[in-house]
Structure formats: C-alpha cells, structure tokens
Design a protein around this motif. Structure first.
Motif, PDB file in Angstrom:
ATOM      1  N   GLY B  73       0.543  -1.312  -0.084  1.00  0.00           N
ATOM      2  CA  GLY B  73      -0.005   0.015   0.017  1.00  0.00           C
ATOM      3  C   GLY B  73       0.824   1.210  -0.079  1.00  0.00           C
ATOM      4  N   LEU B  74       0.471   2.419   0.433  1.00  0.00           N
ATOM      5  CA  LEU B  74       1.319   3.556   0.703  1.00  0.00           C
ATOM      6  C   LEU B  74       1.992   3.741   1.961  1.00  0.00           C
ATOM      7  CD1 LEU B  74      -1.969   5.909   0.409  1.00  0.00           C
ATOM      8  CD2 LEU B  74      -0.376   5.256  -1.415  1.00  0.00           C
ATOM      9  N   VAL B  76       3.718   5.442   5.031  1.00  0.00           N
ATOM     10  CA  VAL B  76       2.904   5.946   6.034  1.00  0.00           C
ATOM     11  C   VAL B  76       3.011   7.632   5.654  1.00  0.00           C
ATOM     12  CG1 VAL B  76       5.080   6.197   7.818  1.00  0.00           C
ATOM     13  CG2 VAL B  76       2.433   6.447   8.421  1.00  0.00           C
ATOM     14  N   ALA B  79       0.633   8.432   2.897  1.00  0.00           N
ATOM     15  CA  ALA B  79      -0.633   8.211   3.542  1.00  0.00           C
ATOM     16  C   ALA B  79      -1.276   9.476   4.318  1.00  0.00           C
ATOM     17  CB  ALA B  79      -0.787   7.097   4.326  1.00  0.00           C
ATOM     18  N   LEU B  80      -0.225   9.954   4.895  1.00  0.00           N
ATOM     19  CA  LEU B  80      -0.501  11.293   5.806  1.00  0.00           C
ATOM     20  C   LEU B  80      -0.182  12.670   5.063  1.00  0.00           C
ATOM     21  CD1 LEU B  80       0.828   9.898   9.353  1.00  0.00           C
ATOM     22  CD2 LEU B  80      -1.498   9.779   8.097  1.00  0.00           C
ATOM     23  N   ASN B  82      -1.805  14.525   3.181  1.00  0.00           N
ATOM     24  CA  ASN B  82      -2.811  15.383   3.437  1.00  0.00           C
ATOM     25  C   ASN B  82      -3.327  15.817   4.602  1.00  0.00           C
ATOM     26  OD1 ASN B  82      -3.003  15.856   0.440  1.00  0.00           O
ATOM     27  ND2 ASN B  82      -4.535  14.027   0.193  1.00  0.00           N
ATOM     28  N   ARG B  87       0.402  13.131  14.215  1.00  0.00           N
ATOM     29  CA  ARG B  87       1.631  13.008  15.541  1.00  0.00           C
ATOM     30  C   ARG B  87       1.660  11.440  15.525  1.00  0.00           C
ATOM     31  NH1 ARG B  87      -0.956  15.124  20.355  1.00  0.00           N
ATOM     32  NH2 ARG B  87      -1.008  12.967  21.432  1.00  0.00           N
ATOM     33  N   ASP B  88       2.876  11.079  15.881  1.00  0.00           N
ATOM     34  CA  ASP B  88       3.383   9.668  15.931  1.00  0.00           C
ATOM     35  C   ASP B  88       2.475   8.856  15.181  1.00  0.00           C
ATOM     36  OD1 ASP B  88       4.339  10.184  18.300  1.00  0.00           O
ATOM     37  OD2 ASP B  88       2.459   9.562  19.440  1.00  0.00           O
ATOM     38  N   ASN B  89       2.694   9.366  13.573  1.00  0.00           N
ATOM     39  CA  ASN B  89       2.369   8.816  12.541  1.00  0.00           C
ATOM     40  C   ASN B  89       0.741   8.531  12.146  1.00  0.00           C
ATOM     41  OD1 ASN B  89       4.612   8.569  11.057  1.00  0.00           O
ATOM     42  ND2 ASN B  89       5.436   6.469  12.082  1.00  0.00           N
ATOM     43  N   MET B  90       0.043   9.058  13.235  1.00  0.00           N
ATOM     44  CA  MET B  90      -1.511   9.040  13.203  1.00  0.00           C
ATOM     45  C   MET B  90      -2.028  10.687  12.846  1.00  0.00           C
ATOM     46  SD  MET B  90      -2.546   6.460  16.182  1.00  0.00           S
ATOM     47  CE  MET B  90      -0.961   6.849  17.343  1.00  0.00           C
ATOM     48  N   ILE B  91      -3.181  10.584  12.233  1.00  0.00           N
ATOM     49  CA  ILE B  91      -4.006  11.848  12.062  1.00  0.00           C
ATOM     50  C   ILE B  91      -4.461  12.444  13.138  1.00  0.00           C
ATOM     51  CG2 ILE B  91      -5.653  12.752  10.544  1.00  0.00           C
ATOM     52  CD1 ILE B  91      -5.319  10.554   8.718  1.00  0.00           C
ATOM     53  N   VAL B  92      -4.306  13.769  13.580  1.00  0.00           N
ATOM     54  CA  VAL B  92      -4.852  14.211  14.743  1.00  0.00           C
ATOM     55  C   VAL B  92      -5.936  15.054  14.199  1.00  0.00           C
ATOM     56  CG1 VAL B  92      -4.425  16.166  16.441  1.00  0.00           C
ATOM     57  CG2 VAL B  92      -2.445  14.817  15.593  1.00  0.00           C
ATOM     58  N   VAL B  93      -7.490  14.440  15.183  1.00  0.00           N
ATOM     59  CA  VAL B  93      -8.476  15.194  14.888  1.00  0.00           C
ATOM     60  C   VAL B  93      -9.030  15.538  16.221  1.00  0.00           C
ATOM     61  CG1 VAL B  93      -8.871  13.536  13.062  1.00  0.00           C
ATOM     62  CG2 VAL B  93      -9.694  12.967  15.255  1.00  0.00           C
ATOM     63  N   PRO B  94     -10.004  16.562  16.373  1.00  0.00           N
ATOM     64  CA  PRO B  94     -10.453  17.199  17.611  1.00  0.00           C
ATOM     65  C   PRO B  94     -10.933  16.006  18.412  1.00  0.00           C
ATOM     66  CG  PRO B  94     -11.371  18.483  15.524  1.00  0.00           C
ATOM     67  CD  PRO B  94     -10.642  17.169  15.382  1.00  0.00           C
TER      68      PRO B  94
END
Lengths: 485, 98
Positions: B73-74, B76, B79-80, B82, B87-94
């Motif tokens: 796949g992509l 990381v 993938a991120l 956009n 943070r920590d290879n994850m997408i930060v959301v409210p």
C-alpha cells in the motif's frame, strides 16, 4: 416480582484474510500506525472498492457452519455517518439483504458439577452480514489520533435473536461461536486484538410478560468473562431501578471490566439516521448451490458433534471429551493416536493427552503444534505399558523425557534403565522360588489361611527386581507357586 | 420547472445530517431546489413496474471480485501527506468520543 432477562448479542468478528475486504492492501494487526493503507482505505477521490473473494468464501462458510440459509442474491449498502474512524463518511455494510439468514449456535450451560455435562440448547440467529471494519481512534486529553490500519478489514456481524436469558447463556454462546469460527479457520477470534467484539442488548420483563422491556445496549465488553460479568451486572441494575419505582431509559452503557461498574454514554445527538442506500460501486453477489457445496465440503466437524461422536465411538467420559474437542488440533491429535493403538485404548490415549501432554505443554507455554511428542510417541508408550515393559511411574517419567527430547519411549526406557524387571517370566519365577524357600514360616502361615503372609515374599522379590517388577505380576506368580506347594 | 418544496423534506434535518450550518435564506433556496429534485424523481413512481424485479443496479452483472492477494500500500509518509495535523504517524483530529 420475578423478572426475566432478555439478551441479544451483536458479535463482530474479523475474517482472517491476507488483504482487506474491498481493496488489496494487506490486512493485519500489530503493524506500525497507518502502514496498512492505500487510496481505497483512505477514500481518496476516484477510488473504487473491489470485493475480496476469500472474505465471501469465509462468511458463507461461517453461515454453513451455523446452519444459516445463504441468500441466493445479496448486495452491499452505504451506511452514512460522520466519524473520523471512517474516511469515506460511510461504511460499506449490508442493510436489507444480508448474505446469511437464520441459523443457530449450539450452547452448553454449566452442569451441576465441572465433570458433569450441562444442558444443551440452540440460540437462534437473525442474520450475518459482511462489512468493513473502521479505523482505530486513540483518545487523548484534547485530541484523538486516528490509525487506519484496521479500516477495511473484513468484518462479519453476527446478530442473535433476543433469545438468551442469563449471563451464563451469553457466555456459553460466545464460547461456542468463537470455537466454531476458529474451527472453520474463519478467524482467530483473539479478543485482545479486537478480532472478536461483542455488544449486548439487555432488557428485563416480569416473568410471563411477552412484550420486551426497554433495552439497554452494553458496549466495550472486551473479554468473554467481561461479557458475562457485564450482563449479570446490568440485569441486577435494571431490576434495582424497577424495584425502587424508577423507569429504565433506552441508552448505551459502557461496562468497565476492571471496576465492574457501568456508566451511561452520552447518547448520540439524534436517533440514528444512516440513510442506507445500495453502494453503486459494488455489484450484487449471487451464491449458487455449487458454490455452497464446495464450501460445505471444507466445513469441519464442530466441537459439540465431535464430543457426541467421541463419547459414542470411544466410550470416553465427559471429563475427557470436554477437554479434547475444543481445540481442533488437540482433537485431531487424539484421533491420530487412537488410529495407531485401536479404539479399545482410546481412554488411555485420552488420559495421556489431557493429563500429561496438556500439563507439559502448559508448563512449557507451547501450543500442541509445537509438541515434540507425536501420536506415534504416545502410541509407542501405551504399547510398552500394555506389554508390561514399563510400569506406571516409569511411563510417567518416560513421558516427561519424551516431551523434552522427542526421543521414542523405548529408547528412553533403555537409556534410563526404566524397563520393568524381569524382562522374561523365568527370571521372575526364580526370584519367587528363592523368596519362598527362604521363609518357611510365612509359607506355613499362608497355607494355614493367613492371606497377608504372602506379603513377606514380596520384599525380597522386589529387591531382586531392583523395584522394577510389576506388583500385580509378582503377586500372581507367588500365588501360582504357593498353590502348587 | 417550478414547484413547491416536497412535503416530506425537512431541510433542518438534512442540513444537520450533512453537518451544514445554513442561513434562513439558504434554507429557503435549498428547500426549493431539493424539492424540485424530489418532485422530478417522484415522476418515476408513475411508471408501471408490474412484473419488474427490484434491483439495486442497472446492469445485470454479479460476482465481481478479486483474489485475496495482498499487495503493498502507501508509505505512512504518503498516506499522511494530506493530513492537516499528525503525530506519532497518526492523524490528529478534534477529540471525539461517541
């Protein structure tokens, strides 16, 4: 007033495939965050889902194992909602045409004692459908972090009828369902890895009432024991509310297995309005008889039917069958061994496996597949024992060494001097003659009718045999000689 | 084609589901437009479909799938790319707790 609980379970089980359900990037657990994504998983513009054939095979097989009717035609729908675990803003699921309908799960309730079989019954299923799992949210103080590795993993939702009435039934249902899926190779059902997840709908009503009471959904039940504890707790809570004159509200509650308490989750801001509609990107699936037959041929015998067969064909007690059948590898190991020694020796095989093999595997933290002891080892050991070549204690010792080294029992017996003595009957007879000749007083007492006088000869014989003679054979040989005097 | 808004169209509900904050003027305009669309679709209800089997798709194609063979796949990073925040290879959301 006496109340009756009514429980329905929604169980989500991840299907064990190499790739995701609607795209071919790898599926899996325990990988670094966001390394199992592709444009379809992330819902990038222009991407289209493509069905995973293996996921279809697996869910049809699950349906066949549970006696479901397989829908001749089914389709996939979009379940629309906004939540960051779902990058498309919809989850592909099945709404009004699930792939499996009806069916049931056979369960066994706790018996009056651990070694006594409990009551069996069937819990009817409503449906099973195939959908995609969503991403995982990790919540922190002010923000949430999203990992999409799990998103798109093939997921079965197995919905039971509201047909269970106690926490024990729910526990038995999950135990049986889990074993069935593992047996079928459909999922590993590891709850710690989220491969099996359970929500419970629970209501109570006065005994005799046929209308369902207000239901409460219990979420986050992340072990089978927590399911049992959480349901038991919820039933008690609901009864207490009604007994003190309160009313129950339809809500979702979160059960904390560590503290044993539940709390109401804020209800979603409005009644669910998922606006399901058929996913135009996925074509319907038609399952014909031939496809079903192909999969039916791959369906293994399930634990309960196997348990009945073991009891019937091998005359095994419940204490053995209830241990042997829950692990398919263990049950296969048992039957392979019985093939070598014959069904008459099945109980001995069962004893060696459930007592000695499982004990050693447990102590070594090994799975049976990693065992150096094979069916041939156990068969050989039983052969040695039956021939009188080794006695019980020696056989136990041989087993432990066999487990550690993988050597055959005959070689271990020779190496460690564990063979029974004597190796030929003539030698035993000579030892007995010597013992009798040396003790005329005991001979006289025995002849006078004092049966226990025979024990006086056994010490010298055992000494001559260095403790390796079979006491039963020694006794028989002595009696035979004394009878002729 | 001008018609009044459809009787079963609740523009507030639709806006809420779509997470849109509409002004009174927008609500009126979109009610009119969506109502027109619904009336247009309603014409399909006049077609005689006796003997026609319900279908979710216009084409009689079934059983479209691929074998279960995983492919890369992509990364990381890709993938991120956009993600507005990570943070920590994850997408930060409210913070969202359902």
């Amino acid at each position: 007033m006496n109340y009756e609980a009514v429980i329905g379970l929604e169980v989500h089980i991840q299907i064990k495939t190499h790739s995701k359900v609607f795209t071919r990037v790898a599926a899996g657990y325990g990988q670094p965050a966001n390394t199992l994504t592709d444009p379809v998983v992330l819902a990038l513009p222009g991407t289209l889902p493509v069905m995973n054939k293996a996921a279809l095979d697996a869910i049809i097989k699950a349906g066949l194992l549970l006696g479901c009717e397989i829908a001749p035609v089914c389709k996939w729908d979009r379940k629309n909602y906004f939540y960051p675990d779902s990058p498309k803003n919809y989850q592909i699921s099945q709404y009004d045409q699930p792939i499996c309908l009806g069916g049931s799960v056979e369960i066994e309730l706790p018996g009056p004692a651990r070694n006594v079989m409990g009551e069996h019954k069937r819990i009817p299923l409503t449906r099973i459908h195939l959908e995609e799992d969503v991403g995982k949210l990790n919540h922190f103080a002010t923000e949430s972090l999203v990992d999409y590795n799990r998103a798109g993993t093939p997921l079965m939702e197995i919905v039971s009828d509201p047909a269970m009435h106690s926490a024990d039934e729910a526990f038995a249902y999950l135990t049986s369902l889990r074993a069935t899926m593992i047996y079928g190779g459909i999922s590993d059902c590891d709850m710690e890895k989220g491969q099996l997840r359970c929500d419970a709908n629970i209501s109570i009503r006065p005994v005799g009432e046929t209308k369902l009471g207000t239901k409460v959904e219990l979420k986050n039940l992340n072990s089978i024991s927590f399911v049992r504890d959480g349901i038991a707790h919820e039933i008690k809570r609901q009864i207490a509310v009604l007994e003190r004159g309160g009313t129950l509200v339809q809500e979702t509650r979160d059960y904390d297995g560590q503290t044993g308490a539940s709390q109401s989750l804020r209800s979603k801001e409005m009644a669910h309005d998922y606006r399901y509609f058929p996913d135009p990107d996925l074509m319907p699936v038609k399952v014909d008889e031939a496809w079903q037959e192909r999969l039916r041929a791959e369906c293994p015998e399930l634990p309960f039917p196997k348990q009945r067969r073991f009891a019937e064909s091998y005359q095994l007690p419940y204490t053995l069958t209830s241990v042997l059948v829950w692990d398919r590898t263990l049950a296969d190991f048992f039957e392979s061994t019985v093939k070598l020694v014959g069904p008459a020796k099945a109980q001995a095989v069962g004893n060696w496996i459930t007592n000695d093999l499982l004990r050693e595997l447990g102590a070594a933290h090994l799975e049976i597949a990693a065992s150096k002891v094979s069916p041939a080892h156990i068969a050989a050991l039983i052969g040695l024992f039956d021939a009188g070549s080794v006695l019980t204690n020696a056989a136990k010792e041989i087993f432990i060494e066999m487990f550690a080294t993988g050597d055959l029992p005959g070689a271990i017996a020779d190496r460690r001097g564990l063979r029974a003595a004597p190796t030929d009957a003539g030698e035993l007879e000579q030892w007995c003659r010597d013992a009798i000749a040396a003790n005329a007083k005991a001979v006289a007492e025995f002849k006078a009718g004092k049966d226990s006088a025979i024990n006086a000869f056994k010490g010298p014989v055992m000494k001559a045999a260095k403790g390796k003679a079979d006491p039963k054979r020694v006794d028989a040989a002595l009696r035979q000689l004394l009878a002729t005097m | 084609m001008t018609m009044s808004s459809a009787p079963d169209l609740n523009i507030d509900h639709v806006a809420k589901l779509a997470r849109l904050a509409l002004t009174a003027e927008e609500k009126a305009r979109f009610s009119q437009q969506l109502g027109d669309v619904l009336h247009h679709i309603e014409q399909l209800g006049k077609v005689d479909v006796t003997g026609v089997e319900p279908t979710a798709h216009a084409f009689p194609i079934t059983n479209v799938w691929a074998d279960d063979i995983a492919r890369p796949g992509l990364t990381v990073e890709t993938a991120l790319r956009n993600a507005p925040a990570q943070r920590d290879n994850m997408i930060v959301v409210p913070k969202v707790v359902e």
